[in-house]
Design an enzyme around this catalytic site. Structure first.
Site, short mmCIF file in Angstrom:
data_model
loop_
_atom_site.label_atom_id
_atom_site.label_comp_id
_atom_site.label_asym_id
_atom_site.label_seq_id
_atom_site.Cartn_x
_atom_site.Cartn_y
_atom_site.Cartn_z
CB SER A 288 4.66 7.80 -31.70
OG SER A 288 4.45 6.75 -31.24
CE LYS A 313 2.11 2.89 -30.43
NZ LYS A 313 1.27 3.72 -30.66
CD GLN A 317 -1.30 3.50 -27.65
OE1 GLN A 317 -0.42 4.28 -27.89
NE2 GLN A 317 -1.81 2.30 -28.33
#
Length: 530
Positions: A288, A313, A317
């Site tokens: 991330s 990743k 979100q």
């Protein structure tokens, strides 16, 4: 906290966070959605904000949990208020507990480390202790999440632990407190390399990074190592801010929304960038925000990457606050490197692959060396890896902690791109050196004898060309017994058996079948070693 262009996309107030393995935007619900129930609210957000169109099977599910399950998305979740708070606290390295890092073992959970000044330390708990039970609940057979749930708890409460230490059991009562661990730490390695470890991109991580960077710069390091291993993320704004130290005010991330539109966002302008060689350490749990930073740095070729391919990743979100105090976390966007390279399910590959986390830092330390002499390169080797030259200090490579890392480099770099340093510059490494790596480390190979396939109680008999005086036998530092595989020095005693012979007697059993080296220093000249 406003987040670049993202704030323009919503009429809600929000904080932007990047959780472990997750890029997240938290949105506070402000009655913008007219809904008869919390389930209707969740349905609205899923239908209108999920990164891809969703089927009727998802939208017609009877519960929020079932809707999330139908999405078949590992990054979308439904949080209670407490779960959401725990989620945010984890980013800032905050917890309420006793202050230990644990690992599941057969007997319970092993205390790997005790946080300084924590309740656990004050109570007398030590690294190596095994926690058998907490408040009467056996921890045997539980996973780490379950086990930690019994150890953690509300601030001010206590937990009764049964701990095994050296086959004895002890009872401890430890009061739980809120513990905050810095997300950035730093130090100077080997006298010349600045090492900065970032464990999470929390709220104050950028400030801590700046402070650590300033402190290390005052020590005038030759190079930097930035450690992102096992860093699952943090605030995206923090990642973009820290990226400015490496790439300046340039695009650092490309974001694609559900309509396919792409926007590039800039790293912060720090006024200057790090102008010394930089190595980034990554592994399969680098994810991330760590991948946002890594991708930007790699796209602009501002660092050399050592370790393994990152998690992969590349979707973001958004967390929506629902009217009952719960939260919905949904995948709403994709993100890419500033040059548009895919991160999702691909990750960021290293320039030099080292899958072993115990080895990768030591490899990076060796690659951070530099010969300061212009022509005399003796005491160094040069290795060209993926187009970059590295000068490795052999004195560092010889010590126990770097020996295995040095062997790994020699065995995994193209032989034609390794050079030996001499007082007149670099020469190609002889082919025979690659058969016995320790020849790289010792120019006095003729007085170094390798003994192969030893028995565990091996005694080394050294015969010299002349008789020895008693002073030659008083100082063990004139001799070394070295494990050729690990570089570990073996403790031994010296026993004279004749005028020109001695026995080197290891104090502990050797590893059967292992190769050991016997080295003699100074003016002593052996005739043979058996």
């Amino acid at each position: 906290m406003k987040e670049g262009g993202y704030v323009k996309k919503f009429r809600f107030g929000f904080r932007c966070i990047l959780a472990i393995f997750v890029v997240v935007f938290i949105v506070t619900f402000q009655n913008s959605v007219q809904a008869d129930s919390v389930i209707d609210e969740a349905r609205y957000y899923i239908e209108n904000y999920y990164v891809e169109p969703v089927s009727d099977n998802v939208l017609n599910a009877a519960t929020i949990q079932e809707m999330i399950k139908q999405l078949n998305d590992p990054y979308s979740e439904y949080f209670s208020k407490q779960e959401q708070q725990d989620f945010v606290d984890s980013i800032d390295n905050k917890m309420c507990g006793i202050g230990v890092y644990i690992q599941v073992v057969k007997d319970g959970v092993l205390v790997n480390n005790v946080i300084s000044l924590s309740p656990a330390e004050k109570a007398g708990i030590k690294s190596g202790d095994i926690i058998l039970s907490a408040d009467g609940k056996s921890l045997v057979g539980l996973d780490s999440t379950e086990a930690s749930s019994y150890i953690k708890g509300s601030e001010g409460t206590s937990v009764k632990l049964v701990i095994k230490r050296n086959d004895k059991e002890f009872d401890f009562t430890v009061e739980r407190k809120e513990i905050s661990v810095p997300t950035v730490t730093g130090k100077v390695l080997n006298g010349h390399t600045a090492y900065i470890d970032i464990t999470s991109f929390g709220e104050d991580t950028s400030k801590l990074f700046t402070e650590e960077l300033q402190n290390l710069r005052m020590q005038n390091p030759d190079s930097y190592i930035i450690d992102l291993r096992n860093n699952g993320g943090g605030y995206m704004s923090t990642a973009l801010d820290i990226a400015g130290n490496f790439v300046g005010k340039q695009p650092a991330i490309t974001v694609e929304d559900r309509s396919g539109s792409r926007v590039r966002y800039l790293a912060s302008d720090k006024g200057s960038i790090i102008d010394k060689p930089v190595i980034f350490l990554t592994n399969k749990n680098t994810a991330s925000a760590s991948e946002i930073l890594s991708a930007a740095v790699k796209d602009y070729k501002k660092a050399f990457f050592v370790g393994s391919t990152t998690y992969g990743k590349g979707v973001a979100q958004q967390i929506f606050g629902l009217t009952d105090g719960s939260y919905l976390k949904l995948t709403v966007e994709k993100f890419f490197s500033p040059m548009g390279n895919t991160i999702q399910k691909v990750g960021i590959s290293p320039d030099f692959k080292v899958d072993d986390d115990n080895l990768s830092l030591k490899v990076a330390e060796l690659l951070s060396g530099k010969c300061v002499k212009t022509y005399d390169k003796s005491g160094y080797i040069k290795a060209n890896i993926n187009g970059t030259d590295f000068e490795i200090n052999l004195n560092t490579a010889k010590d126990d902690s770097h020996w295995t890392a040095f062997k790994y480099i020699i065995e995994n770099v193209d032989k034609s791109k390794i050079y030996i340093g001499t007082d007149k510059g670099w020469i190609k490494a002889p082919e025979e050196y690659f058969n016995n790596v320790y020849q790289f480390l010792y120019s006095d190979y003729k007085i170094l004898t390798a003994s192969n396939n030893n028995e565990k109680n091996k005694v080394f008999t050294v015969t010299f060309n002349k008789n020895l005086d008693s002073d030659s036998l008083k100082d063990n530092s004139k001799f070394e017994i070295i494990d050729a595989n690990t570089g570990e020095r073996v403790a031994f005693d010296i026993k004279k058996i004749a005028g020109n012979k001695i026995n080197l007697v290891p104090k502990n059993n050797l590893q059967s079948g292992e190769t050991y080296l016997v080295r003699i220093f100074g003016t002593l000249r052996p005739f043979s070693v058996k």
